[in-house]
Motif scaffolding. Sequence first.
Motif, short mmCIF file in Angstrom:
data_model
loop_
_atom_site.label_atom_id
_atom_site.label_comp_id
_atom_site.label_asym_id
_atom_site.label_seq_id
_atom_site.Cartn_x
_atom_site.Cartn_y
_atom_site.Cartn_z
N VAL A 1 0.86 -1.19 0.00
CA VAL A 1 0.00 0.00 0.00
C VAL A 1 0.89 1.24 0.00
O VAL A 1 1.77 1.38 0.85
N CYS B 1 -2.61 5.22 -0.18
CA CYS B 1 -3.43 4.03 0.10
C CYS B 1 -3.86 3.35 -1.20
O CYS B 1 -4.88 2.69 -1.27
N TYR C 1 -0.72 -8.81 2.42
CA TYR C 1 -0.06 -7.51 2.54
C TYR C 1 1.43 -7.70 2.75
O TYR C 1 1.87 -8.61 3.45
N ARG D 1 3.09 0.78 5.82
CA ARG D 1 2.81 -0.28 6.79
C ARG D 1 3.99 -0.48 7.73
O ARG D 1 3.81 -0.79 8.92
N CYS E 1 -5.77 -1.12 10.34
CA CYS E 1 -5.30 -0.40 9.15
C CYS E 1 -5.40 -1.29 7.91
O CYS E 1 -5.78 -0.82 6.83
N THR F 1 -9.00 -1.20 6.83
CA THR F 1 -9.39 0.00 6.09
C THR F 1 -8.83 -0.02 4.67
O THR F 1 -9.51 0.36 3.71
N ALA F 2 -7.59 -0.46 4.52
CA ALA F 2 -7.00 -0.56 3.18
C ALA F 2 -7.76 -1.57 2.34
O ALA F 2 -8.02 -1.34 1.13
N ARG G 1 -11.08 0.00 1.25
CA ARG G 1 -10.95 0.98 0.18
C ARG G 1 -10.73 0.33 -1.17
O ARG G 1 -11.44 0.61 -2.15
N ASN H 1 -4.13 7.94 4.23
CA ASN H 1 -3.66 6.55 4.37
C ASN H 1 -3.81 6.13 5.83
O ASN H 1 -3.24 6.76 6.72
N TYR I 1 -2.59 3.71 7.63
CA TYR I 1 -1.34 3.35 8.30
C TYR I 1 -0.61 4.60 8.77
O TYR I 1 -0.06 4.63 9.88
#
Length: 494
Positions: free
Chosen positions: A37, A41, A113, A132, A232, A235-236, A239, A392, A394
């Motif tokens: 990410v 983001c 990730y 991250r 986090c 949320t990523a 999105r 973002n 993070y």
Amino acid sequence: TVVYQARLCPALVCCSSARSAAMEAQPTREYIRFEVVDFNCKALSKTVPARHRTGGVFMYSGAIAMGANSVVLTFPEEVGNAGCPNFKLVPDWTTEQVLPWACKPGVSVKRVYCEQLAGSKEGSIKNQAVPRTVCMKMLDELKNFGGKGYEMLIGGELEFTVMKPGDDKGWAPYFDGVDILATLQNSKSMDFCYDLERDMEAVGVDILTMNAEYGAGQLEIAFAPKFGAEACDMTATFRTGTKEIAQNRGLMASFMARPFGVAGVGNGGHFNFSLWSPDEAGAGSASAVADAEDALSKTTAGKTNVLHSASDADGLSSTARHFLAGVLAHASALEAVCAPTVPCYTRHGNWAPVVANWGFEDRTACVRVKADPAGNPSACYMELRLPSASANPYLVAAAVVAAGLDGLERKLELPPARQTKEQGAAPIPTTLEGALQALEQDHYMVDKLGKDFVRWYAAVKRAEEKFINDALATGGRSDEEVSKAWQHMYLEYL
């Protein structure tokens, strides 16, 4: 009249049936997206057949230094000096998930990730500019502070705009009007929301509410909180997943702060947080989890909310007051990551703060505080209202932790509630450049977040703004032209 009847060759029918049966009998093909990410983001990935999952995946070492639109390219000094090499990705296999919206019959797609190394040699450290990585570092510092084992509980509350194809190959709001919460307005996009909620539940994003907001095509989705990096990641995932689900329907979803126009209410991304420590009985004890009834209680079972105090008249502990004081002290620097794009700054005064202050249940403050000495400790939390939906997660988490730790370490005194600028509340930067300078001049925040991160991040943000300004310099600066320039940079990938 002569009627001709087409007849298929029996051999062809047999061959076709056999081929279909063979395809159905084949095992599902499995793929994994190795995903990083970036500062915006934006998900950057390479898709790998699952049989090669342990073979090592490499990505361009300066990938996160590209803009929201990759027409913007920056080259950090160390990347350029090394000849722009590829460096190995470092997957966190605890984040591996099947993505329902990316799968289809016969194809299963997962995502893991990743962070990234900063060199090609064995034993190279991780790139300290990766969002991250920055976040994980600060969360570790929080957990180790004073040996208290603090963890941050983070809730998601994001606004975004759903669009349909418009005229001249452009995009138009999926629905018109400003009828926030109206059932008939909500129903215009509920089919999309139902698909979104179903697929998000499968990846651990527990959506709590869905409704139309005060903007054309604008929705607000709130989801249950999680601890630390998992929040986090959530949320990523939300999105990128939301954008991909919309794309699959021939639509577009954008978390750009202002997809249309140059003034008025934009897309916010308020950051809700609280701090927790392990109970004496032990964090996450089996009995505590078993006794929990709702999602929040299950998540926090075996932990204590250290922001809450039943003995304080306002329900706030000294830890809460010191931490919040740190956040306010560094609010100008925080704005650089909370409002990372040019249009973010048009939100000021439109339910977005203009000074670094706080207040109980105050939606006009920089930090809205919820606390009740006689209430449920789990309901005590703080809502940072600086972030736009473009921020973002993070980086927001990392910056809030860094600022709050300064308040704890120095035992900063919390200013009175609802301070104005005239009473001493620091003004929030009103431009992206102003916020970047505030970050660069805040030596404490630079030290905590990392000089490499600040250097890389500021270069990308300045390059995005320069691209916009250069585009406007060749034409005019009408509201329509400004909006189009913003859209070109941010609309699709934010």
